[in-house]
Design a protein around this motif. Structure first.
Motif, PDB file in Angstrom:
ATOM      1  N   UNK A 349       0.865  -1.239  -0.106  1.00 33.95           N
ATOM      2  CA  UNK A 349      -0.043   0.008   0.097  1.00 33.95           C
ATOM      3  C   UNK A 349       0.833   1.176   0.026  1.00 33.95           C
ATOM      4  N   UNK A 350       1.956   1.110   0.882  1.00 31.57           N
ATOM      5  CA  UNK A 350       2.925   2.356   0.803  1.00 31.57           C
ATOM      6  C   UNK A 350       3.395   2.572  -0.492  1.00 31.57           C
ATOM      7  N   UNK A 351       3.907   1.542  -1.304  1.00 28.43           N
ATOM      8  CA  UNK A 351       4.514   1.578  -2.380  1.00 28.43           C
ATOM      9  C   UNK A 351       3.606   2.159  -3.304  1.00 28.43           C
ATOM     10  N   UNK A 355       5.218   7.701  -4.094  1.00 31.03           N
ATOM     11  CA  UNK A 355       6.526   8.535  -3.862  1.00 31.03           C
ATOM     12  C   UNK A 355       7.698   8.284  -4.713  1.00 31.03           C
ATOM     13  N   UNK A 356       8.471   9.375  -4.931  1.00 28.62           N
ATOM     14  CA  UNK A 356       9.791   8.876  -5.713  1.00 28.62           C
ATOM     15  C   UNK A 356      10.797   8.479  -4.962  1.00 28.62           C
ATOM     16  N   UNK A 378       6.170  -3.440  -5.722  1.00 30.89           N
ATOM     17  CA  UNK A 378       5.503  -2.256  -6.093  1.00 30.89           C
ATOM     18  C   UNK A 378       6.120  -1.168  -6.942  1.00 30.89           C
ATOM     19  N   UNK A 379       7.432  -1.492  -7.583  1.00 42.13           N
ATOM     20  CA  UNK A 379       8.070  -0.428  -8.339  1.00 42.13           C
ATOM     21  C   UNK A 379       9.443   0.196  -7.711  1.00 42.13           C
ATOM     22  N   UNK A 405      11.916   4.944  -6.923  1.00 42.63           N
ATOM     23  CA  UNK A 405      10.733   4.273  -7.656  1.00 42.63           C
ATOM     24  C   UNK A 405      11.303   4.258  -9.095  1.00 42.63           C
ATOM     25  N   UNK A 406      10.963   2.901  -9.801  1.00 39.96           N
ATOM     26  CA  UNK A 406      11.578   2.977 -11.025  1.00 39.96           C
ATOM     27  C   UNK A 406      10.374   3.727 -12.101  1.00 39.96           C
ATOM     28  N   UNK A 407      10.961   4.314 -12.945  1.00 42.00           N
ATOM     29  CA  UNK A 407       9.904   4.811 -13.904  1.00 42.00           C
ATOM     30  C   UNK A 407       9.511   3.920 -14.670  1.00 42.00           C
TER      31      UNK A 407
END
Ligand code: SAM
Length: 418
Positions: A349-351, A355-356, A378-379, A405-407
């Protein structure tokens, strides 16, 4: 009366408890012990070091694939072995310390190996890990501890994996002198004593008995200094245990958060008295400290009153997350959960909030590795990891992991930009 029915299946294993084993000790494992193998079973051996040959007595055997043992005689010692500083550290002794028989460099190597192994096994991440020492050496650092009470009212510490209370009067990892007023008097048998030695040199001791708390020693307000600020907080509120840990965690978290702009929104989840938020609130537009303990939220409100960007959200992270995401979506999240970590569901859920960066502070490497794995799904990619020996002589460590965070392919494709 019915006749007994013969059972089939796996043959019963003999109970190895009290059996003496001759063991070649293998790698360190999470939990303050090393792994050995004997007759096809895993033996978790305490008081040993990797590479040693020991005689070990089995202390616990529940008949599964593993049992537990204490090394009682060292036949071939590893180079890092030393004589424990504390007479209570050893087979059958106090459960507080795990590595008193290793020199400090070896302790940190063991902890680094455990963090690396947990990341590999639970998150599929291969990484060289360094465990950094904090100032002050391996003794005289513990500012917070819980003692038990013997039947005759003396403060003591519990034996390893036991309710037995050992009358350990002078714990050498505690801040020097901090326990003097505690051991100088008697306490209610069956009570526990929560002890805080603050940076101003005051000891606060609270007796915990049948759900009640009674402050017996000290003013009950702990004075600390960290992140360039003075702090005053109720003694029971969370604060880092090692005198150097608060500054180390803050500087690693600030490094992990990276550049902040005046419009950036930061969440400091599990924010305690606002230690990490205080170091970020003069560089961001809005820093929300989410914390469930009323003592800690009151302390955050008072200690950060001079920082207009900081605000306190009292509540449980899992409960307030969704509404906070709607009202104040974050650019950066700091999460410093209790030992069990975020857990898979909450990490997901946090992922998903997007957020960057997520800076995850963790005192349990297994929980950290599981959360990193969930955040990867989550990325997020683990970019940086700092590991501090914030609990010398014990198997515990403090980790600060920075995830980025992966784009997505769409974000990376210039033709999608307007
Ligand atoms: C490891 S401490 C970190 C505190 C702070 N970040 C610091 O460095 O001083 C974890 C904090 O989370 C709080 N806490 C525990 N469970 C929580 C929950 N479900 N939601 C919000 N806060 C929680 C505890 O009261 C404690 O203050």
């Amino acid at each position: 009366m019915s006749a007994s029915i013969p059972t089939t299946g796996a043959p019963e294993r003999p109970d190895w408890t009290d059996r003496m084993l001759d063991l070649e000790v293998g790698a360190v494992a999470h939990g303050g012990h090393c792994v050995a193998r004997h007759e096809g079973r895993v033996v978790f051996v305490r008081h040993a070091l990797p590479g040693e040959r020991v005689h070990a007595v089995v202390t616990e055997d529940h008949g599964g694939s593993f049992c537990r043992a204490d090394a009682v005689t060292v036949l071939d010692a590893a180079p890092g072995r030393v004589t424990p500083a504390c007479p209570w550290a050893g087979p059958g002794g106090c459960g507080g310390c795990d590595w008193q028989h290793a020199d400090h460099d070896t302790q940190r190597d063991l902890k680094a190996a455990v963090v690396a192994e947990q990341l590999s096994r639970l998150a599929g991440i291969e990484r060289d890990v360094v465990c950094e020492a904090l100032p002050g050496g391996p003794l005289g650092w513990r500012t917070r501890m819980r003692m038990a009470v013997t039947d005759d009212g003396r403060p003591g510490l519990r034996a390893h994996r036991s309710h037995e209370v050992l009358p350990v009067g002078d714990c050498p990892i505690a801040v020097r002198g901090a326990l003097d007023p505690v051991v100088a008097r008697t306490w209610t048998p069956t009570a526990e004593i929560e002890i805080v030695a603050d940076a101003a040199g005051e000891t606060h001791a609270t007796e915990l008995l049948e759900g009640t708390r009674r402050l017996e020693i000290g003013s009950g307000t702990a004075h600390e200094h960290a992140a360039g600020r003075d702090w005053a907080l109720p003694a029971p509120a969370f604060w880092q245990v090692h005198p150097g840990a608060a500054d180390a965690v803050v500087s690693a978290a600030v490094e992990g958060v990276g550049e902040l702009g005046a419009d950036d929104v930061v969440w400091d989840l599990y924010g305690g008295a606002g230690l990490i938020a205080a170091a970020l609130a003069d560089r961001a537009g809005d820093v929300s400290i989410v914390e469930s303990d009323p003592d800690a939220t009151a302390a955050a409100g008072e200690n950060l009153a001079d920082l207009p960007a900081a605000r306190v959200v009292r509540g449980r992270v899992e409960k307030v997350l969704d509404s906070l995401a709607r009202t104040t979506p974050p650019d950066v999240i700091v999460a410093d959960p209790p030992r069990k970590g975020l857990g898979r569901e909450l990490a997901g859920r946090i992922g998903a909030v997007g957020a960057r960066r997520i800076v995850h502070v963790a005192c349990d490497p297994a929980a950290l590795a599981r959360d990193v794995a969930a955040l990867a799904e989550a990325g997020y990619t683990l970019e940086r990891l700092r590991v501090f020996d914030a609990f010398p002589m014990t198997h515990h460590v403090e980790c600060v992991a920075t995830l980025v965070r992966r784009r997505s392919a769409a974000e990376l494709d210039p033709s999608n930009r307007t």
